[in-house]
Design a protein around this motif. Structure first.
Motif, PDB file in Angstrom:
ATOM      1  N   ALA A 142      12.296   1.295 -10.728  1.00 43.45           N
ATOM      2  CA  ALA A 142      12.427  -0.136 -11.034  1.00 43.45           C
ATOM      3  C   ALA A 142      12.549  -0.963  -9.757  1.00 43.45           C
ATOM      4  O   ALA A 142      11.935  -2.035  -9.638  1.00 43.45           O
ATOM      5  N   THR A 143      13.290  -0.453  -8.794  1.00 45.32           N
ATOM      6  CA  THR A 143      13.466  -1.163  -7.528  1.00 45.32           C
ATOM      7  C   THR A 143      12.138  -1.293  -6.792  1.00 45.32           C
ATOM      8  O   THR A 143      11.797  -2.361  -6.274  1.00 45.32           O
ATOM      9  N   LYS A 144      11.365  -0.215  -6.763  1.00 43.47           N
ATOM     10  CA  LYS A 144      10.079  -0.232  -6.069  1.00 43.47           C
ATOM     11  C   LYS A 144       9.070  -1.129  -6.782  1.00 43.47           C
ATOM     12  O   LYS A 144       8.305  -1.851  -6.131  1.00 43.47           O
ATOM     13  N   VAL A 145       9.073  -1.104  -8.097  1.00 45.00           N
ATOM     14  CA  VAL A 145       8.153  -1.963  -8.852  1.00 45.00           C
ATOM     15  C   VAL A 145       8.523  -3.434  -8.640  1.00 45.00           C
ATOM     16  O   VAL A 145       7.644  -4.286  -8.477  1.00 45.00           O
ATOM     17  N   GLU A 146       9.804  -3.736  -8.614  1.00 47.90           N
ATOM     18  CA  GLU A 146      10.246  -5.116  -8.361  1.00 47.90           C
ATOM     19  C   GLU A 146       9.825  -5.555  -6.960  1.00 47.90           C
ATOM     20  O   GLU A 146       9.337  -6.675  -6.764  1.00 47.90           O
TER      21      GLU A 146
ATOM     22  N   GLU B  43       0.829  -1.209   0.000  1.00 48.23           N
ATOM     23  CA  GLU B  43       0.000   0.000   0.000  1.00 48.23           C
ATOM     24  C   GLU B  43       0.863   1.258   0.000  1.00 48.23           C
ATOM     25  O   GLU B  43       0.558   2.225  -0.705  1.00 48.23           O
ATOM     26  N   GLN B  44       1.929   1.253   0.790  1.00 43.01           N
ATOM     27  CA  GLN B  44       2.816   2.416   0.863  1.00 43.01           C
ATOM     28  C   GLN B  44       3.493   2.672  -0.477  1.00 43.01           C
ATOM     29  O   GLN B  44       3.616   3.819  -0.910  1.00 43.01           O
ATOM     30  N   ILE B  45       3.928   1.611  -1.125  1.00 38.12           N
ATOM     31  CA  ILE B  45       4.565   1.750  -2.434  1.00 38.12           C
ATOM     32  C   ILE B  45       3.566   2.296  -3.441  1.00 38.12           C
ATOM     33  O   ILE B  45       3.877   3.220  -4.207  1.00 38.12           O
ATOM     34  N   LEU B  46       2.367   1.751  -3.452  1.00 33.33           N
ATOM     35  CA  LEU B  46       1.344   2.210  -4.398  1.00 33.33           C
ATOM     36  C   LEU B  46       0.982   3.673  -4.157  1.00 33.33           C
ATOM     37  O   LEU B  46       0.809   4.441  -5.106  1.00 33.33           O
TER      38      LEU B  46
ATOM     39  N   LEU C  79       3.713   5.809  -5.493  1.00 33.81           N
ATOM     40  CA  LEU C  79       3.631   5.859  -6.956  1.00 33.81           C
ATOM     41  C   LEU C  79       2.540   6.828  -7.413  1.00 33.81           C
ATOM     42  O   LEU C  79       2.757   7.629  -8.326  1.00 33.81           O
ATOM     43  N   LYS C  80       1.381   6.770  -6.763  1.00 40.30           N
ATOM     44  CA  LYS C  80       0.273   7.655  -7.125  1.00 40.30           C
ATOM     45  C   LYS C  80       0.632   9.123  -6.933  1.00 40.30           C
ATOM     46  O   LYS C  80       0.184   9.978  -7.680  1.00 40.30           O
ATOM     47  N   ASN C  81       1.411   9.393  -5.900  1.00 41.21           N
ATOM     48  CA  ASN C  81       1.744  10.767  -5.551  1.00 41.21           C
ATOM     49  C   ASN C  81       3.067  11.234  -6.168  1.00 41.21           C
ATOM     50  O   ASN C  81       3.587  12.273  -5.765  1.00 41.21           O
ATOM     51  N   ASP C  82       3.587  10.463  -7.103  1.00 42.56           N
ATOM     52  CA  ASP C  82       4.851  10.801  -7.767  1.00 42.56           C
ATOM     53  C   ASP C  82       5.984  11.060  -6.770  1.00 42.56           C
ATOM     54  O   ASP C  82       6.809  11.947  -6.961  1.00 42.56           O
ATOM     55  N   GLU C  83       6.023  10.261  -5.714  1.00 42.78           N
ATOM     56  CA  GLU C  83       7.047  10.410  -4.684  1.00 42.78           C
ATOM     57  C   GLU C  83       8.265   9.532  -4.932  1.00 42.78           C
ATOM     58  O   GLU C  83       9.229   9.601  -4.180  1.00 42.78           O
ATOM     59  N   ILE C  84       8.217   8.717  -5.969  1.00 42.77           N
ATOM     60  CA  ILE C  84       9.331   7.811  -6.259  1.00 42.77           C
ATOM     61  C   ILE C  84      10.077   8.352  -7.471  1.00 42.77           C
ATOM     62  O   ILE C  84       9.487   8.585  -8.523  1.00 42.77           O
ATOM     63  N   SER C  85      11.369   8.509  -7.294  1.00 44.25           N
ATOM     64  CA  SER C  85      12.181   9.033  -8.387  1.00 44.25           C
ATOM     65  C   SER C  85      12.370   7.969  -9.460  1.00 44.25           C
ATOM     66  O   SER C  85      12.219   6.771  -9.210  1.00 44.25           O
ATOM     67  N   ILE C  86      12.712   8.415 -10.628  1.00 41.57           N
ATOM     68  CA  ILE C  86      12.981   7.497 -11.739  1.00 41.57           C
ATOM     69  C   ILE C  86      14.105   6.532 -11.361  1.00 41.57           C
ATOM     70  O   ILE C  86      14.064   5.355 -11.718  1.00 41.57           O
TER      71      ILE C  86
END
Length: 64
Positions: free
Chosen positions: A31-35, A14-17, A20-27
C-alpha cells in the motif's frame, strides 16, 4: 514533492514498477509503494503539463 525533478521521479517510479513486477514488495509495504507511485505519477503529469504550457507560450510568441 519537494526536491524531485521529472527525471528523478520517473526513475523512482520505474524502480517501484520493476519491484512490483518481480514480486519484490511485501504485502506489508504494498500500500505504501502504491501510494508513492500514485504521487509520483501525479507529479510527473503536472510537470509535463506545465512544460507543455510553457513551450506553447514560447511558440505563440514566436508566431506573433
Amino acid at each position: 514533492m519537494e526536491g524531485y525533478t521529472y527525471e528523478s521521479a520517473a526513475k523512482e517510479l520505474e524502480q517501484i514498477l520493476e519491484a512490483l513486477k518481480n514480486d519484490e514488495i511485501s504485502i506489508d509495504n504494498l500500500a505504501t509503494k502504491v501510494e508513492k507511485a500514485s504521487k509520483l505519477i501525479a507529479f510527473c503529469k503536472e510537470k509535463l503539463s506545465n512544460t507543455e504550457k510553457s513551450v506553447q507560450v514560447i511558440i505563440d510568441k514566436l508566431e506573433a
